[in-house]
Design a protein around this motif. Structure first.
Motif, PDB file in Angstrom:
ATOM      1  N   ALA A 153       0.665  -1.078  -0.042  1.00 59.45           N
ATOM      2  CA  ALA A 153       0.001   0.110  -0.200  1.00 59.45           C
ATOM      3  C   ALA A 153       0.662   1.225   0.085  1.00 59.45           C
ATOM      4  O   ALA A 153       0.575   2.178  -0.511  1.00 59.45           O
ATOM      5  CB  ALA A 153      -1.129  -0.056   1.267  1.00 59.45           C
ATOM      6  N   ALA A 154       1.880   1.242   0.540  1.00 62.07           N
ATOM      7  CA  ALA A 154       2.984   2.263   0.650  1.00 62.07           C
ATOM      8  C   ALA A 154       3.995   2.487  -0.605  1.00 62.07           C
ATOM      9  O   ALA A 154       4.511   3.298  -0.835  1.00 62.07           O
ATOM     10  CB  ALA A 154       3.863   2.285   1.834  1.00 62.07           C
ATOM     11  N   GLY A 155       3.639   1.603  -1.527  1.00 60.62           N
ATOM     12  CA  GLY A 155       4.504   1.456  -2.500  1.00 60.62           C
ATOM     13  C   GLY A 155       5.875   1.090  -2.567  1.00 60.62           C
ATOM     14  O   GLY A 155       6.810   1.716  -3.127  1.00 60.62           O
ATOM     15  N   HIS A 156       6.150   0.314  -1.397  1.00 60.04           N
ATOM     16  CA  HIS A 156       7.529  -0.087  -1.160  1.00 60.04           C
ATOM     17  C   HIS A 156       7.957  -1.422  -1.777  1.00 60.04           C
ATOM     18  O   HIS A 156       8.970  -2.174  -1.205  1.00 60.04           O
ATOM     19  CB  HIS A 156       7.710  -0.029   0.353  1.00 60.04           C
ATOM     20  CG  HIS A 156       7.873   1.067   0.739  1.00 60.04           C
ATOM     21  ND1 HIS A 156       7.381   1.601   2.147  1.00 60.04           N
ATOM     22  CD2 HIS A 156       8.116   2.577   0.115  1.00 60.04           C
ATOM     23  CE1 HIS A 156       7.462   2.787   2.193  1.00 60.04           C
ATOM     24  NE2 HIS A 156       7.714   3.587   1.133  1.00 60.04           N
ATOM     25  N   ARG A 157       7.268  -2.240  -2.734  1.00 57.42           N
ATOM     26  CA  ARG A 157       7.443  -3.458  -3.013  1.00 57.42           C
ATOM     27  C   ARG A 157       8.793  -3.262  -4.190  1.00 57.42           C
ATOM     28  O   ARG A 157       8.678  -2.331  -4.873  1.00 57.42           O
ATOM     29  CB  ARG A 157       6.374  -4.028  -4.084  1.00 57.42           C
ATOM     30  CG  ARG A 157       5.386  -4.441  -3.194  1.00 57.42           C
ATOM     31  CD  ARG A 157       4.260  -5.223  -4.117  1.00 57.42           C
ATOM     32  NE  ARG A 157       3.526  -4.312  -4.760  1.00 57.42           N
ATOM     33  CZ  ARG A 157       2.317  -4.867  -5.417  1.00 57.42           C
ATOM     34  NH1 ARG A 157       2.284  -6.001  -5.684  1.00 57.42           N
ATOM     35  NH2 ARG A 157       1.764  -3.842  -6.405  1.00 57.42           N
ATOM     36  N   PRO A 158       9.980  -4.134  -3.776  1.00 59.99           N
ATOM     37  CA  PRO A 158      10.971  -4.232  -4.735  1.00 59.99           C
ATOM     38  C   PRO A 158      11.071  -4.559  -5.875  1.00 59.99           C
ATOM     39  O   PRO A 158      10.327  -5.485  -6.147  1.00 59.99           O
ATOM     40  CB  PRO A 158      12.022  -5.029  -3.732  1.00 59.99           C
ATOM     41  CG  PRO A 158      11.310  -6.186  -3.093  1.00 59.99           C
ATOM     42  CD  PRO A 158       9.753  -5.210  -2.800  1.00 59.99           C
ATOM     43  N   ARG A 159      11.813  -3.832  -6.924  1.00 58.82           N
ATOM     44  CA  ARG A 159      11.865  -4.358  -8.134  1.00 58.82           C
ATOM     45  C   ARG A 159      12.884  -5.652  -8.301  1.00 58.82           C
ATOM     46  O   ARG A 159      12.758  -6.356  -9.349  1.00 58.82           O
ATOM     47  CB  ARG A 159      12.376  -3.266  -8.870  1.00 58.82           C
ATOM     48  CG  ARG A 159      11.285  -2.399  -9.095  1.00 58.82           C
ATOM     49  CD  ARG A 159      11.493  -1.062 -10.178  1.00 58.82           C
ATOM     50  NE  ARG A 159      10.542  -0.129 -10.153  1.00 58.82           N
ATOM     51  CZ  ARG A 159      10.648   1.070 -10.995  1.00 58.82           C
ATOM     52  NH1 ARG A 159      11.849   1.035 -11.724  1.00 58.82           N
ATOM     53  NH2 ARG A 159       9.523   1.786 -10.845  1.00 58.82           N
ATOM     54  N   THR A 160      13.837  -5.463  -7.474  1.00 55.18           N
ATOM     55  CA  THR A 160      15.087  -6.637  -7.456  1.00 55.18           C
ATOM     56  C   THR A 160      15.326  -6.916  -6.303  1.00 55.18           C
ATOM     57  O   THR A 160      16.427  -6.809  -5.875  1.00 55.18           O
ATOM     58  CB  THR A 160      16.083  -5.821  -8.443  1.00 55.18           C
ATOM     59  OG1 THR A 160      16.509  -4.597  -7.460  1.00 55.18           O
ATOM     60  CG2 THR A 160      15.850  -5.611  -9.723  1.00 55.18           C
ATOM     61  N   PRO A 161      14.311  -7.906  -5.755  1.00 49.71           N
ATOM     62  CA  PRO A 161      14.664  -8.525  -4.493  1.00 49.71           C
ATOM     63  C   PRO A 161      16.039  -9.120  -4.185  1.00 49.71           C
ATOM     64  O   PRO A 161      16.798  -9.184  -3.123  1.00 49.71           O
ATOM     65  CB  PRO A 161      13.548  -9.042  -3.958  1.00 49.71           C
ATOM     66  CG  PRO A 161      12.811  -9.554  -5.238  1.00 49.71           C
ATOM     67  CD  PRO A 161      13.228  -8.321  -6.346  1.00 49.71           C
ATOM     68  N   VAL A 162      16.185 -10.048  -5.366  1.00 45.85           N
ATOM     69  CA  VAL A 162      17.412 -10.776  -5.150  1.00 45.85           C
ATOM     70  C   VAL A 162      18.620 -10.067  -5.266  1.00 45.85           C
ATOM     71  O   VAL A 162      19.557 -10.331  -4.341  1.00 45.85           O
ATOM     72  CB  VAL A 162      17.807 -12.019  -6.532  1.00 45.85           C
ATOM     73  CG1 VAL A 162      18.856 -12.806  -6.464  1.00 45.85           C
ATOM     74  CG2 VAL A 162      16.344 -12.914  -6.268  1.00 45.85           C
ATOM     75  N   ARG A 163      18.888  -9.235  -6.081  1.00 45.45           N
ATOM     76  CA  ARG A 163      19.957  -8.016  -6.208  1.00 45.45           C
ATOM     77  C   ARG A 163      20.186  -7.501  -4.826  1.00 45.45           C
ATOM     78  O   ARG A 163      21.392  -7.060  -4.349  1.00 45.45           O
ATOM     79  CB  ARG A 163      20.006  -7.173  -7.286  1.00 45.45           C
ATOM     80  CG  ARG A 163      21.220  -6.520  -7.606  1.00 45.45           C
ATOM     81  CD  ARG A 163      20.982  -5.346  -8.713  1.00 45.45           C
ATOM     82  NE  ARG A 163      19.971  -4.508  -8.475  1.00 45.45           N
ATOM     83  CZ  ARG A 163      19.659  -3.676  -8.979  1.00 45.45           C
ATOM     84  NH1 ARG A 163      20.169  -3.456 -10.509  1.00 45.45           N
ATOM     85  NH2 ARG A 163      18.804  -2.656  -9.032  1.00 45.45           N
ATOM     86  N   ASP A 164      18.878  -6.938  -4.420  1.00 44.04           N
ATOM     87  CA  ASP A 164      19.023  -6.101  -3.215  1.00 44.04           C
ATOM     88  C   ASP A 164      19.423  -7.060  -1.914  1.00 44.04           C
ATOM     89  O   ASP A 164      20.205  -6.545  -0.843  1.00 44.04           O
ATOM     90  CB  ASP A 164      17.644  -5.571  -2.711  1.00 44.04           C
ATOM     91  CG  ASP A 164      17.135  -4.617  -3.832  1.00 44.04           C
ATOM     92  OD1 ASP A 164      18.066  -4.237  -4.700  1.00 44.04           O
ATOM     93  OD2 ASP A 164      15.987  -4.300  -3.819  1.00 44.04           O
ATOM     94  N   ALA A 165      19.172  -8.382  -2.029  1.00 47.07           N
ATOM     95  CA  ALA A 165      19.469  -9.173  -0.819  1.00 47.07           C
ATOM     96  C   ALA A 165      20.965  -9.519  -0.739  1.00 47.07           C
ATOM     97  O   ALA A 165      21.603  -9.246   0.134  1.00 47.07           O
ATOM     98  CB  ALA A 165      18.593 -10.563  -1.010  1.00 47.07           C
ATOM     99  N   PHE A 166      21.370  -9.629  -1.894  1.00 39.33           N
ATOM    100  CA  PHE A 166      22.839 -10.008  -2.171  1.00 39.33           C
ATOM    101  C   PHE A 166      23.687  -8.560  -1.728  1.00 39.33           C
ATOM    102  O   PHE A 166      24.841  -8.557  -1.364  1.00 39.33           O
ATOM    103  CB  PHE A 166      23.417 -10.617  -3.284  1.00 39.33           C
ATOM    104  CG  PHE A 166      22.966 -12.103  -3.444  1.00 39.33           C
ATOM    105  CD1 PHE A 166      23.694 -12.793  -2.699  1.00 39.33           C
ATOM    106  CD2 PHE A 166      22.093 -12.396  -4.251  1.00 39.33           C
ATOM    107  CE1 PHE A 166      23.405 -14.172  -2.695  1.00 39.33           C
ATOM    108  CE2 PHE A 166      21.902 -13.865  -4.362  1.00 39.33           C
ATOM    109  CZ  PHE A 166      22.429 -14.860  -3.514  1.00 39.33           C
TER     110      PHE A 166
END
Length: 439
Positions: A225-238
């Motif tokens: 709802a806040a628009g915070h869904r990530p576009r690249t969660p795998v890259r962000d995680a690593f």
């Protein structure tokens, strides 16, 4: 490691029993299939990897068992990000569909005598699909369950994801025992071993229905709802959380290895190497599974009070110190009583490793990449150290001629988790000291 998960207020985070069932049923189904695979490893080996050497056939079967785990990291990398981008519920629908199809494939695939080399190749393919699905399933189920729980009860509520581990082993063991007792050898070898996989395939639509009617994780709905869904969660995680991912791998090593050693490996080892009747082995492992199911929520509950890291680290250290003398006792005095002692002690330590784990590692990561990050960490641990445990244990016996040799692998896994838990504890202590000094 994250300290900014932004949990929703405890007053509105009421655990949903449907969410607990919907999340936990996947782990139960996976372990049901894996346990049955372990009990019928000899039969599957003869059906799909025929050889004049029985141990070679068993190794082929356990290699197929293990190879599915190689796909778990791929599933974590590809599927788990769906849970962070589109929701935990969407991910769990996909993974359950794949798991049901794979179970049906194993139930129906012709054997080597019927279609030749295509038989083991198809069996391996279905195990790869199972492993791929499991790679996304575990992390999605954990985040769904933990995020439905109040912060002060996340250890207890999250532990029910791992209860599925024990229930799956128990159901698989009982199902294998009924088939072994109720069918003739000819029927069991011909078609009886397929029945549990068919049952698993029939459970999948029921699980899908349950998951369809459960609410999405409150925390995911909040960030969406806040628009915070990530576009690249795998890259962000690593890129930002690789140290925490390594911590998850280390912490999860002993529990996953010990769990598969005490169930899948032991079901074959006790019969073939120690001469204990299969029916009695099934009964003992069933009792140990019941103990494990009972204790996992207890350890989760206790972790809400004393901290999950203390419990998991203590269990890893105890396993490291006890596994050699326990195996030594079993080898020198093989029998139902000593087998029960070994697997029940293992059940206590495995449950202590599993109960606090979902809540503990979920707290390492922010909501936005939580499903992806914990999936990567846990599934690498399960793939490298857990899934290969039955194969490595069997290979060590063959390579060395020493029945105690599997404990060397188990001790190594215990040391890894002990050191990882201690390292994380020291890191958290330094972070707390720093926060106090600047505060």
């Amino acid at each position: 490691m994250s300290t900014h998960s932004r949990p929703i207020p405890e007053s509105i985070a009421i655990p949903d029993r449907r969410a607990i069932v919907a999340a936990g049923i996947g782990n139960c189904l996976e372990l049901f299939d894996l346990t049955v695979f372990g009990f019928f490893a000899v039969v599957i080996g003869n059906q799909f990897f025929p050889s004049t050497d029985p141990l070679t056939s068993i190794l082929g079967s356990f290699a197929t068992f293990a190879i599915g785990f190689l796909m778990r990291p791929a599933g974590a990398l590809i599927l788990a990000s769906i849970g962070d981008r589109h929701g935990r519920k969407a991910l769990l629908t996909i993974t359950m569909s794949l798991m049901g199809c794979a179970s049906l494939g194993i139930a129906l695939v012709p054997n080597y005598a019927q279609i030749g080399i295509a038989a083991p190749l198809l069996l391996i393919l279905f195990r790869l699909v199972q492993g791929f699905a499991a790679g996304g399933e575990w992390g999605g189920a954990v985040t769904m369950m933990v995020e439905h729980a109040p912060p002060s009860r996340r250890g207890f509520i999250g532990s029910f994801q791992q209860v599925g581990f024990g229930l799956g082993i128990l159901a698989g063991t009982l199902c294998a025992a009924l088939i072994n007792l109720g069918l003739t050898d000819a029927a069991r070898l011909s078609w009886g071993w397929r029945l549990p996989f068919l049952l698993g395939a029939l459970v999948a639509p029921v699980a899908l229905y349950i998951r369809k009617n459960v609410d999405e994780s409150p925390e995911f709905k909040q960030i969406a709802a806040a628009g915070h869904r990530p576009r690249t969660p795998v890259r962000d995680a690593f890129a930002h959380h690789w140290r925490a991912i390594l911590a998850v791998i280390g912490i999860g090593t002993a529990g996953t290895a010990a769990g598969y050693i005490s169930s899948q490996f032991m079901s074959s080892f006790a019969v073939k190497s120690l001469g204990i009747p299969l029916g009695r082995v099934s009964l003992v492992i069933s009792l140990a599974s019941v103990l494990q199911v009972i204790l996992i929520p207890f350890w989760g509950w206790l972790s809400d009070r004393v901290g999950g890291l203390v419990i998991i680290g203590g269990a890893a250290l105890a396993y490291t110190l006890l596994i050699y003398p326990l195996f030594n006792m079993l080898i020198h005095s093989p029998g139902v009583a000593t087998l029960a002692g070994v697997v029940c002690v293992s059940a206590v330590l495995v449950s202590a490793s599993f109960g606090p784990l979902p809540a503990l590692i979920s707290a390492f990561f922010p909501i936005e990449i939580r499903t992806t990050a914990i999936s990567i960490g846990y599934n690498f641990a399960a793939a490298i150290f857990g899934g290969f445990a039955p194969f490595v244990g069997t290979w060590l016996v063959r390579a060395t001629g020493d029945l105690i040799a599997p404990t060397y692998y188990a001790i190594g896994c215990g040391i890894i988790s002990t050191v990882a838990a201690l390292t994380v504890a020291l890191y958290m202590k330094r972070q707390a000291s720093y926060a106090l000094s600047v505060g």
